[in-house]
Motif scaffolding. Structure first.
Motif, short mmCIF file in Angstrom:
data_model
loop_
_atom_site.label_atom_id
_atom_site.label_comp_id
_atom_site.label_asym_id
_atom_site.label_seq_id
_atom_site.Cartn_x
_atom_site.Cartn_y
_atom_site.Cartn_z
N ASP A 1 -14.78 23.47 8.84
CA ASP A 1 -14.14 22.65 7.95
C ASP A 1 -13.21 23.60 6.73
OD1 ASP A 1 -13.58 20.57 6.03
OD2 ASP A 1 -15.33 19.90 5.61
N GLY A 2 -11.82 23.51 7.09
CA GLY A 2 -11.15 24.37 6.21
C GLY A 2 -10.86 23.62 4.70
N MET A 3 -11.43 22.50 4.59
CA MET A 3 -11.26 21.76 3.22
C MET A 3 -12.59 21.97 2.46
SD MET A 3 -8.11 20.31 3.87
CE MET A 3 -7.89 19.13 2.90
N ASP A 4 -13.57 22.44 3.05
CA ASP A 4 -14.66 22.90 2.35
C ASP A 4 -14.91 24.23 1.75
OD1 ASP A 4 -17.15 23.13 1.23
OD2 ASP A 4 -18.23 21.76 2.66
N VAL A 5 -14.41 24.94 0.90
CA VAL A 5 -14.62 26.22 0.48
C VAL A 5 -15.96 26.76 0.74
CG1 VAL A 5 -15.21 26.01 -2.00
CG2 VAL A 5 -13.68 27.75 -1.32
N ARG A 6 -17.05 25.99 0.76
CA ARG A 6 -18.40 26.60 0.98
C ARG A 6 -18.45 27.11 2.46
NH1 ARG A 6 -21.90 21.79 -0.71
NH2 ARG A 6 -20.42 20.86 0.69
N ALA A 7 -17.95 25.91 3.42
CA ALA A 7 -17.95 26.29 4.60
C ALA A 7 -16.92 27.37 5.07
CB ALA A 7 -17.42 25.11 5.35
N VAL A 8 -15.97 27.82 4.51
CA VAL A 8 -14.86 28.49 4.98
C VAL A 8 -15.62 30.23 4.30
CG1 VAL A 8 -12.90 29.76 4.20
CG2 VAL A 8 -12.87 27.43 4.56
N ARG A 9 -16.04 30.15 3.03
CA ARG A 9 -16.93 31.56 2.73
C ARG A 9 -18.19 31.72 3.67
NH1 ARG A 9 -20.10 33.15 -1.83
NH2 ARG A 9 -21.61 31.47 -1.10
N ASP A 10 -18.91 30.74 4.04
CA ASP A 10 -20.14 31.00 5.00
C ASP A 10 -19.51 31.61 6.43
OD1 ASP A 10 -22.75 30.87 5.78
OD2 ASP A 10 -22.10 29.16 7.03
N ALA A 11 -18.53 30.90 6.89
CA ALA A 11 -18.18 31.49 8.27
C ALA A 11 -17.40 32.65 8.25
CB ALA A 11 -17.23 30.27 8.90
N GLY A 12 -16.57 32.91 7.13
CA GLY A 12 -15.75 34.23 6.94
C GLY A 12 -16.87 35.41 6.62
N ALA A 13 -17.85 34.93 5.88
CA ALA A 13 -18.96 36.28 5.59
C ALA A 13 -19.45 36.71 6.92
CB ALA A 13 -20.05 35.39 4.63
N ARG A 14 -19.94 35.79 7.75
CA ARG A 14 -20.46 36.11 9.16
C ARG A 14 -19.32 36.54 10.01
NH1 ARG A 14 -20.96 31.79 11.45
NH2 ARG A 14 -20.99 30.11 9.95
N ALA A 15 -18.21 36.23 9.72
CA ALA A 15 -17.16 37.10 10.91
C ALA A 15 -16.71 38.49 10.39
CB ALA A 15 -15.82 36.19 10.85
N ILE A 16 -16.62 38.62 8.94
CA ILE A 16 -16.47 39.75 8.31
C ILE A 16 -17.63 40.86 8.58
CG2 ILE A 16 -15.96 40.91 6.17
CD1 ILE A 16 -14.51 38.40 5.13
N ALA A 17 -18.65 40.42 8.39
CA ALA A 17 -20.00 41.34 8.66
C ALA A 17 -19.60 41.71 10.06
CB ALA A 17 -21.15 40.72 8.50
N ARG A 18 -19.44 40.85 11.21
CA ARG A 18 -19.46 41.36 12.32
C ARG A 18 -18.39 42.26 12.59
NH1 ARG A 18 -17.09 39.95 16.87
NH2 ARG A 18 -18.20 40.05 19.06
#
Length: 357
Positions: free
Chosen positions: A243-260
């Motif tokens: 959900d690109g309209m929810d900054v929390r969802a973006v940060r959460d998904a982004g953190a996992r992808a970046i860590a990977r």
């Protein structure tokens, strides 16, 4: 299908609905359920609110200046999509690189670039971040780890892969965050880049900002498969729609992808379901959608209003949020004054930064 999705305040899809709209919602990765989106702390909510509001107010002013003739050429506004870059910035760390296409004003501000230098670039002044010679689509700031701003559709991908390759070569742990739109997702160079990125396990995250309409054609009419997060499956690249309209969802998904990516596991594709309120560019009347559709998203799923509502619910006084808005408007006003009064580039600049063949 589009009408049903918009009735829920979400960008439409012709397949399974992707978006999480609250902390109880779940994301999917290649069809698998993901953990619940964690709530922000009050400090994180305030950080996100101010960052997104700065982008929104800046872009509103840029649109005004364009209408008044102070900005020429192409001008692509980021209004509505603010949560994507702000959430990814919150998930990144210093040294991670950002690269995108031509809807880049929001990315420059999220990366910490001076609003004065960004607005001056729009008006073509010597104090602009590209010396007034790049304009809306070609902004850069290596000191802020922002590498464009590119007018060629899909160009950010091979260049982003080059940044990620350089990270591997230098032995640092930086990750490249590479943004592009749903329209670019059908470009051939995208898949060449996917192949090389996975082959070499490059530290890169591909972020598709799917605002549904590319340059003016709905994704259902332009793409044979509309689940863009699956476009890397033939290269064994995992994907997730968010959900690109929810900054929390973006940060959460982004953190996992970046860590990977940071731990050597290679790229991830994040399809951010978002929505632009304005046309593709300032010259686009956006007649391919209704005003009611746009208004429905604004009223029910606006990224900034979501954060504002949570802050008010948490006990933040409304006067405090109004004070943030006043401060942001002051910053934008100062940037505007600078951009309208700074001198134009010297004529000699025509001969600088030119690569001879």
């Amino acid at each position: 299908i589009q009408d049903r999705a918009m009735a829920q305040g979400k960008p439409a899809r012709n397949r399974a609905s992707a978006s999480a709209t609250s902390s109880k919602s779940k994301q999917r990765t290649n069809g698998k359920q993901q953990p619940q989106v964690p709530d922000f702390t009050r400090e994180e909510e305030l950080e996100a609110y101010r960052s997104m509001l700065l982008i929104r107010r800046f872009e509103e002013k840029a649109g005004q200046l364009y209408g008044m003739g102070h900005i020429g050429g192409f001008c692509h506004l980021y209004i509505g999509q603010e949560a994507v870059v702000v959430g990814m910035k919150m998930a990144s760390k210093d040294g991670d690189q950002f690269i995108t296409a031509y809807r880049d004003h929001g990315h420059t501000l999220a990366c910490g670039m001076d609003p004065k230098s960004v607005m001056a670039e729009l008006t073509g002044r010597r104090g602009g971040c590209s010396k007034g010679k790049g304009g809306s689509m070609h902004m850069f700031s290596p000191e802020h780890h922002f590498y464009g701003g590119h007018g060629i559709v899909g160009a950010s991908l091979p260049l982003g892969a080059g940044l990620a390759f350089a990270n591997n070569y230098r032995g640092n742990d930086h990750v490249c965050l590479c943004f592009f739109g749903d329209g670019a997702a059908n470009q051939g160079q995208v898949y060449e880049t996917f192949n090389m990125a996975q082959l070499w396990r490059l530290p890169i995250v591909f972020i598709i900002e799917n605002n549904k309409y590319a340059m003016g054609t709905s994704i259902e009419r332009s793409s044979s498969t509309t689940d863009l997060y699956q476009r890397g499956l033939s290269f064994a690249i995992p994907g997730e729609h968010v959900d690109g309209m929810d900054v929390r969802a973006v940060r959460d998904a982004g953190a996992r992808a970046i860590a990977r990516a940071r731990t050597g596991k290679g790229p991830t594709i994040l399809e951010m379901l978002t929505y632009r309120y304005r046309g593709h560019s300032m010259s686009d009347p956006a007649k391919y959608r209704t005003r009611e559709e746009v208004q429905q998203v604004r009223q029910t799923h606006d990224p900034i209003e979501q954060v504002r509502a949570r802050l008010l619910k948490s006990g933040i006084p409304e006067d405090d949020l109004k004070a943030i808005d006043r401060d942001v408007r002051s910053v934008v006003s100062e940037a505007t004054d600078f951009a309208l009064n700074d001198p134009e580039p010297d004529a000699g600049e025509l001969y600088t930064d030119v690569m001879a063949g």
